[in-house]
Design an enzyme around this catalytic site. Sequence first.
Site, PDB file in Angstrom:
ATOM      1  CG  ASN A 146      -0.280   0.087   2.519  1.00  0.00           C
ATOM      2  OD1 ASN A 146       0.951  -0.036   2.581  1.00  0.00           O
ATOM      3  ND2 ASN A 146      -1.037   0.307   3.576  1.00  0.00           N
ATOM      4  CG  ASP A 221       6.974 -15.052  15.940  1.00  0.00           C
ATOM      5  OD1 ASP A 221       7.158 -15.384  17.120  1.00  0.00           O
ATOM      6  OD2 ASP A 221       7.886 -14.741  15.152  1.00  0.00           O
ATOM      7  CG  ASP A 328       9.594 -14.259  20.924  1.00  0.00           C
ATOM      8  OD1 ASP A 328      10.391 -14.148  19.987  1.00  0.00           O
ATOM      9  OD2 ASP A 328       9.575 -13.502  21.912  1.00  0.00           O
ATOM     10  CD  GLU A 384      13.693 -16.926  19.834  1.00  0.00           C
ATOM     11  OE1 GLU A 384      14.487 -16.162  19.279  1.00  0.00           O
ATOM     12  OE2 GLU A 384      12.889 -16.524  20.702  1.00  0.00           O
ATOM     13  CG  HIS A 456      13.450 -11.640  13.309  1.00  0.00           C
ATOM     14  ND1 HIS A 456      13.305 -12.988  13.545  1.00  0.00           N
ATOM     15  CD2 HIS A 456      13.079 -11.029  14.450  1.00  0.00           C
ATOM     16  CE1 HIS A 456      12.861 -13.177  14.768  1.00  0.00           C
ATOM     17  NE2 HIS A 456      12.707 -11.998  15.346  1.00  0.00           N
ATOM     18  CG  ASP A 457      16.063 -11.766  16.667  1.00  0.00           C
ATOM     19  OD1 ASP A 457      15.484 -10.690  16.430  1.00  0.00           O
ATOM     20  OD2 ASP A 457      15.547 -12.701  17.313  1.00  0.00           O
TER      21      ASP A 457
END
Length: 681
Positions: A146, A221, A328, A384, A456-457
């Site tokens: 968008n 997640d 997580d 995780e 992503h970490d």
Amino acid sequence: MAPGESTSALEESTLAVGESTLALGESRDAEFDDGTALLRRGTALPGAQVLSSAAELLSPGAVLLSPGAVLLSPGAQVLSPGVVLLSPGVVETCTKRPETLRARCRDERILLVTSIVQSARDARPDEWWRSAVVYQVYPRSFADANGDGIGDIKGILGHLDYLSMLGVDVVWLSPVYTSPQDDNGYDISDYQDIDPLFGTLDDIDKLIEELHDRGIKLVMDLVVNHTSDEHAWFEESRDPESPKSDWYWWRPAREGHEPGTPGAEPVNWGSAFPGPAWQYDAARGEYFLHIFSRKQPDLNWENPEVRTAIFDMMNWWLERGVDGFRMDVINLISKPEVEDGPETPGTGLCYDLSRLADGPRMHDFLGEMYESVLKGKNLIAVGEMPGTTLEKAASYTDPTTGELSMVFQFEHVDLDHRAGNRFDVTDWPWVEYKKNVLRWQDGIGMGWNSLYLENHDQPRSVSRMGDDSPQFRQASAKTLGTVLHMLRGTPYIYQGEELGMTNYPFEAEGDFRDIETLNYLHHAMQLGAPAEAVLPGLAKGTRDNARTPMQWDGGVNAGFSETGPWLAVNPNASEINAVDQIKDPESVFHHYRRLVQLRHDEEVVRLGEFALLLPDDEQLFVYTRTLGDEQILVLANVSSRPARLPLGLPDHGACEVLLATHEIDDVDVLAPWESRVVRLS
Ligand code: ISL
Ligand code: CA
């Protein structure tokens, strides 16, 4: 008995194989139709090895092994292709899964080990994830539909054919729930709605449907160690009279200290995003625990109402059609006693996540979650677990208890951190890494591990473990893929890893967005460090390296968005992007596609026994995988210099090459970052 059929039924005092039985204490050899045999208890086999990682425990007291697997400890006897008997004493010396095995054998039953097979197990529908490859989407950075500069669910919907082309089985979607975005969505204020930044529940329903149409599963997640401080539960909990007053970890100030003053925190625990892990709340007059940012208060899992609320929410998502959860920091849900820990020198606080991890009630909580949510539903449940240990990981994923499908652990990604500090890194220690891989490949036993270099970490693997110079970028990206994807476990591809995306050239404070990075910088500066001294370490270690926008093409904003994105696009997008790589059969993308395909095609890749060769070689990463009479050899040069293969490796010159990064001129020499997978038999 036909291969693949059930092997043994062991009752109180007898051992049965096929038609025959052997009474406990009875000592005789026996032969059966399929070639299996029993051996006298306690017969010794000098020099036998550790128990196979392709083993499965059958209760009570029997273990299944894949054919040809290497067996057992000194004192055990291997019979081919059949059965091994051990005396309980022998089991005690087994190096793999000693706890489990000891427990199973404590009543002095004979332990039976047979060589019947993985194929039956591979077909077990509830263990489909053992054959799967997972692709992680970090929605904020994947694709913006968008035009507001932030990735969204419609953006993902526009790229599903790309995921199909890559061939992955599962998408793990980082959080898209309602959130103040203090930690990019890992701070959730409503678990049952989608943040308008990312879209709507209708968009998620569409995503589930369109992924399923392509045969891809969706893993959500699940961030339930903590919520956002803007979650209604926390807002209510701030009132000590409310029914939810005990839903978080509230504690009074340290005795003799004025609440809210420095040093008055209840205990000296440090947060992962530095500073004290306790925040004073003036409204309540107490402190709350936040292992992560102060906008991420930890939920009190000791309270059964909290657990019920979470399990209800998980079931609500399952009814919507999702296929499982990536949980997580799930090993932080059970906390240790709230008491001071040893001070991390020079900080005044105790910074040690592993002290807070794997608390005493983990198995209770995960067991309850399994019973209330996961059981019998054919799901994938990924835990995780920062700071967990191999022994714990094996116990969480033990198929006989079935709490989790697999762990997602951190030992290997911490290997280049000096003193546990991700912003102070060494060169990648390949020899240490190889030994770590060996430890986990062997030691997880009947449990299961995730295989990853990126998420992503984590910084980008090509820059961290490979060589991101233009000369070797492509080869090193491919070879990092080879050495990871040929291991045993479930491989994860983090968006852009399949293109060989690299770290970003961060220079100034204003380049970063990540809360962990910025907090660290500000904290260091408060302690007197000049920014220039800290910034180079931040650039290497920051999580923002993983979060720059996905490089779809070489055009404006790399095809990620029409607008300037929330975090800058890497300037190398014109050289590293999906459109170019899809057209080039020699690209990193097509190498990854072949890696996924190999896992799908080859049972030996999925389930074979791992053996590390040349453990101390700094340039070569060489291993075999073996399943029955099938064997593959993985040869990789993990350096930017050519490497000659030493004498003594399995003879492979004439073997079928299943995958190669380079044309092979000389079978005994690997070019810089060259890797090959060959079929030995
Ligand atoms: O990156 C880290 C700090 O160096 C890790 O310790 C990280 O915090 C840990 O991997 C847990 O990560 C997960 O939970 C965090 C969130 O910030 C991460 O993005 C998430 O992957 C808190 O929810
Ligand atoms: Ca958007």
